[in-house]
Design an enzyme around this catalytic site. Structure first.
Site, short mmCIF file in Angstrom:
data_model
loop_
_atom_site.label_atom_id
_atom_site.label_comp_id
_atom_site.label_asym_id
_atom_site.label_seq_id
_atom_site.Cartn_x
_atom_site.Cartn_y
_atom_site.Cartn_z
N MET A 156 32.01 -54.98 59.48
CA MET A 156 32.17 -53.54 59.72
C MET A 156 33.54 -53.23 60.30
O MET A 156 34.13 -52.18 59.99
CB MET A 156 31.06 -53.02 60.63
CG MET A 156 29.68 -53.05 59.98
SD MET A 156 29.59 -52.27 58.35
CE MET A 156 30.08 -50.60 58.72
N ASP A 167 46.30 -38.47 55.39
CA ASP A 167 46.70 -37.46 56.38
C ASP A 167 48.22 -37.26 56.39
O ASP A 167 48.69 -36.13 56.43
CB ASP A 167 46.24 -37.87 57.77
CG ASP A 167 46.72 -36.90 58.83
OD1 ASP A 167 46.41 -35.69 58.72
OD2 ASP A 167 47.42 -37.35 59.76
#
Length: 171
Positions: free
Chosen positions: A113, A128
């Site tokens: 993860m 972004d």
């Protein structure tokens, strides 16, 4: 519904699995993601012409920071003492970047993860920083490439992300 994996409490509600009795092993996970953009955006990244700064340098830092904070984002993840985090960026074509994260620890639970979070955060950071000139960027696929350590042993993805299905190699 069975509680055989220990992911549920007596009320059959999700819980963070207890790793107290698990063996400590060296663990490594490698995850990958891709981001596709216009040829012009790729050229601007390569030539350091993005107004917000060094896109891949900032994405690298974002990936490292995200891996370290994974347990704060993913509810059932254990906080881990990570011993290594590395991100690499490779130009796959004139409009696509592959992001690879390698995360390491010595512990009782894996770092899959953390590696997946690292590549995801890096891809989101690229988006972004470039969205003012290219809102059509696409993130993905994002996937686990390999992992070692722990009870389940070694996993290496055999199939390419473009093929259907998944592949597990428990060696």
């Amino acid at each position: 519904m069975s509680s055989e994996w220990g992911h549920f409490n007596e009320q059959m509600r999700a819980k963070m699995i207890d790793v107290t009795d698990k063996r400590i092993t060296d663990r490594v996970a490698v995850a990958k993601s891709h981001i596709t953009m216009s040829i012009d955006t790729m050229a601007k990244i390569k030539n350091h012409q993005i107004g917000k700064g060094d896109v891949l340098g900032v994405a690298q830092i974002a990936g490292v920071m995200a891996a370290k904070k994974t347990s704060e984002w993913i509810p059932m993840c254990h906080p881990l003492d990570l011993s290594g985090i590395d991100l690499k960026f490779q130009e796959i074509s004139e409009h696509e970047i592959e992001i690879e994260a390698t995360v390491k620890t010595t512990g009782k639970t894996g770092v899959e993860m953390e590696a997946l979070t690292a590549v995801s955060a890096a891809a989101l950071t690229i988006y972004d920083m470039c969205k003012a000139i290219d809102k059509d960027m696409v993130i993905g696929p994002t996937y686990l490439q390999s992992k070692t350590g722990g009870k389940s042993g070694k996993y290496v993805r055999k199939l390419t992300p473009e093929t259907n299905g998944a592949s597990i190699c428990g060696e």
